[in-house]
Design a protein around this motif. Structure first.
Motif, short mmCIF file in Angstrom:
data_model
loop_
_atom_site.label_atom_id
_atom_site.label_comp_id
_atom_site.label_asym_id
_atom_site.label_seq_id
_atom_site.Cartn_x
_atom_site.Cartn_y
_atom_site.Cartn_z
N ALA A 54 29.03 26.78 -27.71
CA ALA A 54 29.07 28.25 -27.60
C ALA A 54 28.42 28.94 -26.23
CB ALA A 54 28.48 28.87 -28.89
N LEU A 55 27.79 28.11 -25.48
CA LEU A 55 27.08 28.60 -24.26
C LEU A 55 28.24 29.22 -23.46
CD1 LEU A 55 24.83 25.48 -23.39
CD2 LEU A 55 24.11 27.71 -24.19
N SER A 56 27.64 30.24 -22.85
CA SER A 56 28.43 30.86 -21.73
C SER A 56 28.60 30.06 -20.46
CB SER A 56 27.73 32.10 -21.29
OG SER A 56 26.36 32.04 -20.57
N GLU A 57 29.40 30.42 -19.51
CA GLU A 57 29.57 29.67 -18.50
C GLU A 57 28.32 29.41 -17.63
OE1 GLU A 57 32.66 27.73 -17.75
OE2 GLU A 57 33.13 28.45 -20.05
N SER A 58 27.87 30.60 -17.47
CA SER A 58 26.36 30.47 -16.61
C SER A 58 25.24 29.53 -17.22
CB SER A 58 25.87 31.86 -16.30
OG SER A 58 25.75 32.65 -17.89
N SER A 59 25.40 29.58 -18.55
CA SER A 59 24.33 28.85 -19.15
C SER A 59 24.76 27.21 -19.24
CB SER A 59 24.17 29.23 -20.94
OG SER A 59 23.58 30.50 -20.78
N TYR A 60 26.15 27.23 -19.08
CA TYR A 60 26.49 25.80 -19.12
C TYR A 60 26.00 25.02 -17.83
CZ TYR A 60 30.18 22.10 -17.93
OH TYR A 60 30.85 21.10 -17.69
N MET A 61 26.47 25.85 -16.98
CA MET A 61 25.95 25.44 -15.39
C MET A 61 24.30 25.15 -15.35
SD MET A 61 28.73 24.80 -13.96
CE MET A 61 27.86 24.47 -12.39
N LEU A 62 23.60 26.08 -15.99
CA LEU A 62 22.06 26.08 -15.86
C LEU A 62 21.66 24.66 -16.59
CD1 LEU A 62 19.41 26.90 -15.43
CD2 LEU A 62 19.49 28.79 -17.48
N THR A 63 22.40 24.56 -17.65
CA THR A 63 22.08 23.09 -18.53
C THR A 63 22.34 21.94 -17.85
OG1 THR A 63 22.49 24.41 -20.57
CG2 THR A 63 22.39 21.81 -20.69
N LEU A 64 23.16 22.14 -17.00
CA LEU A 64 23.72 21.02 -15.97
C LEU A 64 22.66 20.59 -15.19
CD1 LEU A 64 27.52 21.02 -15.19
CD2 LEU A 64 26.48 19.59 -16.79
N ALA A 65 22.00 21.86 -14.51
CA ALA A 65 21.13 21.79 -13.53
C ALA A 65 19.70 21.16 -14.05
CB ALA A 65 20.74 23.13 -12.93
N LEU A 66 19.51 21.67 -15.30
CA LEU A 66 18.27 20.93 -15.87
C LEU A 66 18.58 19.63 -16.41
CD1 LEU A 66 17.63 24.17 -18.42
CD2 LEU A 66 16.31 23.40 -16.19
N MET A 67 19.64 19.32 -16.89
CA MET A 67 19.94 17.80 -17.23
C MET A 67 19.57 17.01 -15.95
SD MET A 67 22.79 17.56 -20.08
CE MET A 67 24.12 18.37 -19.19
N PHE A 68 20.12 17.50 -14.82
CA PHE A 68 20.27 16.97 -13.52
C PHE A 68 18.72 16.48 -12.91
CE2 PHE A 68 20.10 16.95 -8.68
CZ PHE A 68 20.88 15.77 -8.37
N VAL A 69 17.80 17.42 -13.38
CA VAL A 69 16.23 17.55 -12.71
C VAL A 69 15.60 16.54 -13.62
CG1 VAL A 69 14.52 18.66 -12.21
CG2 VAL A 69 16.30 19.53 -11.51
N GLY A 70 15.83 16.91 -15.10
CA GLY A 70 15.12 16.01 -16.04
C GLY A 70 13.37 16.25 -15.88
N GLY A 71 12.75 15.29 -16.28
CA GLY A 71 11.47 15.31 -16.54
C GLY A 71 10.54 14.58 -15.35
N ASN A 72 9.49 13.90 -15.73
CA ASN A 72 8.37 13.29 -14.69
C ASN A 72 8.63 11.85 -14.64
OD1 ASN A 72 6.50 13.32 -12.86
ND2 ASN A 72 5.05 13.12 -14.53
N SER A 73 8.40 11.33 -13.46
CA SER A 73 8.60 9.90 -13.28
C SER A 73 7.36 9.24 -14.33
CB SER A 73 8.20 9.42 -11.98
OG SER A 73 9.15 9.98 -11.15
N GLY A 74 7.68 8.05 -14.95
CA GLY A 74 6.93 7.29 -15.63
C GLY A 74 6.52 8.00 -17.04
N SER A 75 7.56 8.70 -17.54
CA SER A 75 7.84 9.52 -18.87
C SER A 75 8.75 8.90 -19.65
CB SER A 75 7.77 10.99 -18.46
OG SER A 75 9.04 11.34 -18.04
N THR A 76 8.94 9.58 -20.84
CA THR A 76 10.08 9.06 -21.56
C THR A 76 11.47 10.05 -21.23
OG1 THR A 76 9.65 10.96 -23.00
CG2 THR A 76 8.54 8.75 -23.60
N ALA A 77 11.44 10.93 -20.30
CA ALA A 77 12.60 11.60 -19.94
C ALA A 77 13.21 10.99 -18.64
CB ALA A 77 11.83 13.07 -19.34
N GLY A 78 14.39 11.55 -18.60
CA GLY A 78 15.27 10.94 -17.48
C GLY A 78 15.56 12.07 -16.47
N GLY A 79 16.87 12.14 -15.85
CA GLY A 79 17.16 12.68 -14.57
C GLY A 79 16.66 12.24 -13.35
N ILE A 80 16.87 13.04 -11.99
CA ILE A 80 16.39 12.40 -10.90
C ILE A 80 14.80 12.54 -10.80
CG2 ILE A 80 18.35 13.13 -9.46
CD1 ILE A 80 16.95 15.58 -8.34
#
Length: 444
Positions: free
Chosen positions: A284-310
């Motif tokens: 149900a996300l708008s197109e702009s929120s869809y792109m923002l979510t992609l950007a957040l997934m791309f960056v992810g969390g911190n190195s040496g953590s439980t998170a992913g992304g770059i």
């Protein structure tokens, strides 16, 4: 371990192999009839393997409704895989070595690479801190969630649900057993939503960041550069993305008051980095929120953590390097410190590799299933898998075996790490005594 060292596996190969061993062991347990509800028909191996990869790589993508398909045995296997993948394979190996003998140089290097540590002499303390910190955070999260879940599901089931979702949130896994709608039921519940968000954020900061905060007794001036950078950039990203979600989704949350909308948007900003829970339908996300979510997934969390992304550090180094180039400078300065030029090269390599892998995988899946999938959905799924996020637009159950294999490879690559996997697969070359002459090409 002795045989492994005799085979001269590099540290990177050992880490990559370790996750594979855990994944395949988990898949065998999940194919047992006792792992499914009713126990009458075992799960197909490809779907058991997919679930094992997703759990070990703390992603959350799954071909089944976790709560409906898997029995108590199957759910516990998945939870163990999540905990193992979240803390890191090498953390468990190191703990065994600490119990039976002292850690050697090889094990110390592997642990440093796995947890993002910088000083080999403090690894024993780091391992103990990881287990103790994890226990404290997950217990606290489970206790808070129990307040709500016990009242709704009874004591035994409520505690079980609380423990499950606390572990899943802290490990940034995103698996839920509440019926497949994730946490939509609790979208406006501050206790559940904020507890899950806190666990995701703490898990995504990384073990070394906690350690630095504790060692300096919360004195910001004494924090290491990495800790300051991670906390500052993560805060900016959380506040900024929450604000943007408020702008983009304001009209989509009709019927909610301001504070309820803020809670939903804060959850939307937290989960893609990289937990996979959702309190509002991603479709149900708008197109702009869809792109923002992609950007957040791309960056992810911190190195040496439980998170992913770059990772936040990679993203920050690239941004600071870009600013330095645009200003005509040669040094990359952050605060009162200067970064090594090799860090920028590594960061750019990870950035480019992530994009290339995601784009190639998207093209491949679209080519495999031209009549059944939308490119928009495939892009979301590929970014979610490679970023070990777990958010989905309900595409996973529709994929063919070939497409599921691609998604599994993405999840594995995202958890092990693009740089780690490249070093594990690549051949080590010594620096040549005679270097080639310098030349130039046009860019920009």
């Amino acid at each position: 371990m002795k045989n492994i060292k005799n085979a001269r596996l590099s540290v990177w190969q050992f880490l990559a192999l370790g996750y594979l061993i855990v994944i395949f062991a988990g898949s065998l347990f999940l194919t047992l009839p006792v792992a499914t509800r009713g126990g009458e028909q075992p799960t197909s191996y490809i779907n058991a393997l997919f679930t094992s990869v997703s759990a070990t790589c703390v992603t959350g993508l799954t071909p089944y409704n976790t709560g409906a398909h898997w029995s108590l045995f199957g759910q516990i296997v998945i939870l163990i895989l999540i905990q193992t993948g979240g803390l890191g394979f090498m953390t468990f190996v190191s703990s065994v070595f600490m119990l039976f003998k002292h850690m050697g140089l090889y094990e110390r290097k592997a642990m440093l690479a796995s947890a993002g540590g910088q000083r080999a002499e403090g690894l024993g303390k780091l391992v103990r801190r990881i287990f103790l910190g994890t226990a404290i955070f997950e217990f606290t999260g489970a206790a808070l969630l129990s307040i709500r879940f016990i009242g709704e599901y009874g004591t035994a089931l409520g505690i079980y649900y609380a423990v499950w979702h606390s572990v899943s949130a802290f490990c940034n896994a995103g698996f839920d057993i509440l019926g497949g709608a994730s946490l939509v039921k609790y979208a406006t519940d501050p206790l559940v939503s904020l507890t899950i968000c806190a666990l995701i954020i703490i898990g995504g900061l990384g073990f070394c960041v906690w350690g630095d905060i504790v060692d300096t007794k919360f004195n910001v001036k004494k924090f290491q550069l990495n800790t300051k950078m991670v906390l500052f950039v993560s805060s900016i990203m959380l506040v900024g993305s929450t604000t943007l979600f408020m702008v983009f989704e304001w009209n989509n949350y009709d019927g909610y008051n301001f504070w309820q909308k803020l809670l939903c948007c804060f959850f939307n900003a937290t989960s893609p980095r990289t937990a996979g829970f959702f309190s509002t339908d991603p479709e149900a996300l708008s197109e702009s929120s869809y792109m923002l979510t992609l950007a957040l997934m791309f960056v992810g969390g911190n190195s040496g953590s439980t998170a992913g992304g770059i990772k936040v550090g990679t993203f920050t180094v690239i941004i600071m390097g870009m600013i330095s180039v645009f200003r005509g400078g040669q040094d990359i300065n952050i605060g009162k410190k200067r970064l090594k030029p090799t860090l920028v090269a590594q960061a750019l390599a990870i950035f480019a590799a992530f994009l290339m892998i995601a784009i190639i995988s998207t093209i491949a899946i679209c080519a495999i299933e031209p009549d059944t999938v939308s490119a928009k959905y495939v892009v979301f799924e590929c970014f979610s898998a490679l970023g070990t996020v777990g958010l989905s637009l309900n595409l996973t159950p529709q994929l063919s075996i070939a497409s599921k294999i691609i998604i599994m490879l993405l999840m594995y690559t995202g958890r092990v790490g693009i740089l780690t996997l490249a070093l594990a697969l690549g051949e080590k070359h010594s620096t040549a005594a005679v270097r080639k002459p310098v030349d130039s090409v046009l860019i920009g």
